[in-house]
Design a protein around this motif. Structure first.
Motif, mmCIF file in Angstrom:
data_model
loop_
_atom_site.group_PDB
_atom_site.id
_atom_site.type_symbol
_atom_site.label_atom_id
_atom_site.label_comp_id
_atom_site.label_asym_id
_atom_site.label_seq_id
_atom_site.Cartn_x
_atom_site.Cartn_y
_atom_site.Cartn_z
ATOM 1 N N UNK A 229 0.828 -1.212 0.000
ATOM 2 C CA UNK A 229 0.000 0.000 0.000
ATOM 3 C C UNK A 229 0.858 1.256 0.000
ATOM 4 N N UNK A 230 1.881 1.254 0.850
ATOM 5 C CA UNK A 230 2.795 2.410 0.903
ATOM 6 C C UNK A 230 3.522 2.584 -0.423
ATOM 7 N N UNK A 231 3.917 1.462 -1.037
ATOM 8 C CA UNK A 231 4.597 1.522 -2.325
ATOM 9 C C UNK A 231 3.708 2.096 -3.416
ATOM 10 N N UNK A 232 2.441 1.666 -3.447
ATOM 11 C CA UNK A 232 1.510 2.177 -4.457
ATOM 12 C C UNK A 232 1.217 3.657 -4.258
ATOM 13 N N UNK A 233 1.038 4.063 -2.988
ATOM 14 C CA UNK A 233 0.788 5.477 -2.692
ATOM 15 C C UNK A 233 1.995 6.316 -3.114
ATOM 16 N N UNK A 234 3.190 5.857 -2.766
ATOM 17 C CA UNK A 234 4.395 6.574 -3.142
ATOM 18 C C UNK A 234 4.595 6.616 -4.653
ATOM 19 N N UNK A 235 4.249 5.513 -5.335
ATOM 20 C CA UNK A 235 4.388 5.471 -6.790
ATOM 21 C C UNK A 235 3.472 6.460 -7.490
ATOM 22 N N UNK A 236 2.215 6.507 -7.071
ATOM 23 C CA UNK A 236 1.258 7.451 -7.666
ATOM 24 C C UNK A 236 1.669 8.890 -7.351
#
Length: 320
Positions: A229-236
């Protein structure tokens, strides 16, 4: 694993999530203040620091290494990263201390307030800091091994060696998906142990390892989900806010950035609540009695108070 077991595992995971989400309702004001003063700055810093470092990296890459201005920009970059890591480290430990202490106070029917939580943080912080240092030593060893596998992977690509590439790729995959996730789970549980039990540092890590036995898979699911979740938020955030200047207007980038910071705040709060509740789940799984009176007095010790209360903690809302 058969279907019945999978359904049971799902119900157990969902019950922990449900319990964690419901906890802030028991002391809305306290958790709102913790979120506003500790978790929000932490979440904002995690995402926003790239806004400042990205322009510097672009300038460094576009200039000659011998350019005096490049050295100045490298210095600025290191200073920003240094203070960012200090800020991240401090607010991560402060947020953990505040949430774990508050959750334990609620479960022991101890009066809960933002003031009492702040009063307890200095002594809790010291224990968490010592535990973090021991975990950091373990992470250094992990990073050395991970870097070695990465070097082997690069060599295998340059030499066009498929066998070496396969083994190095599998090594990197196992190190991240299993070892990194397990160490993270160990660290999170050891942090809770450091607050709620009279152990810290290496002893807290040993206690955490023992508590994880039989619940390792569940812990890794939680940690892996949190990291994804943190990775996806950071990616977006990076794609739209940091690198999206040519495709998105300022208003859209600000709107998306604010929304993602809010989402990360929620994810971080729930993550801290889950690790607090998961501690009690592990204790119950190993049939370790949680003496409410002893825990109450332990928490009171952070505040210099002593109020006896004889009872045992009940986790009636959890489906263990």
């Amino acid at each position: 694993m058969d279907l019945a077991a999978e359904e049971l595992q799902f119900l157990t995971l969902s019950s922990i999530l449900k319990e964690s989400i419901n906890i802030p309702k028991l002391s809305t004001k306290t958790f709102s203040l913790i979120t506003l003063t500790l978790i929000f700055p932490l979440s904002f810093a995690i995402l926003a620091h790239s806004i400042f470092t990205h322009p510097l990296l672009n300038q460094i890459q576009s200039q000659s290494p011998s350019n005096p201005k490049t050295h100045q920009e490298w210095t600025q970059l290191f200073i920003i990263q240094f203070f960012y890591l200090i800020f991240l480290f401090a607010f991560s430990l402060l947020s953990t201390a505040a949430v774990v202490f508050t959750v334990a106070s609620i479960y022991t029917s101890k009066p809960v307030s933002f003031t009492s939580t702040l009063s307890a943080i200095p002594r809790v912080f010291k224990r968490l800091f010592i535990t973090f240092m021991f975990v950091s030593l373990l992470m250094i060893v992990y990073n050395v091994v991970f870097l070695a596998c990465l070097v082997v992977l690069i060599i295998s690509i340059e030499t066009d060696n498929p066998i070496l590439f396969l083994f190095s790729f599998i090594g990197l995959f196992v190190l991240f998906v299993f070892v990194h996730v397990y160490i993270t789970a160990l660290w999170h549980l050891a942090s809770v142990v450091s607050v709620l039990e009279p152990v810290y540092g290496f002893e807290a890590m040993k206690k955490s390892r023992d508590l994880l036995k039989g619940k390792t898979q569940m812990a890794m699911v939680f940690v892996f989900g949190y990291l994804m979740l943190c990775g996806m938020i950071g990616g977006v955030f990076g794609r739209v806010v940091v690198h999206g200047g040519d495709n998105f207007g300022m208003f859209v980038r600000a709107l998306v950035g604010g929304f993602l910071v809010g989402v990360l705040v929620i994810v971080n709060l729930i993550g801290l609540l889950v690790q607090s509740v998961f501690y009690y789940v592990c204790k119950s799984y190993h049939h370790e009695g949680i003496d409410k009176s002893a825990l109450y007095e332990h928490l009171g010790g952070y505040l210099g108070e002593y109020v006896p209360l004889k009872s045992s903690i009940q986790m009636e809302n959890l489906d263990i």
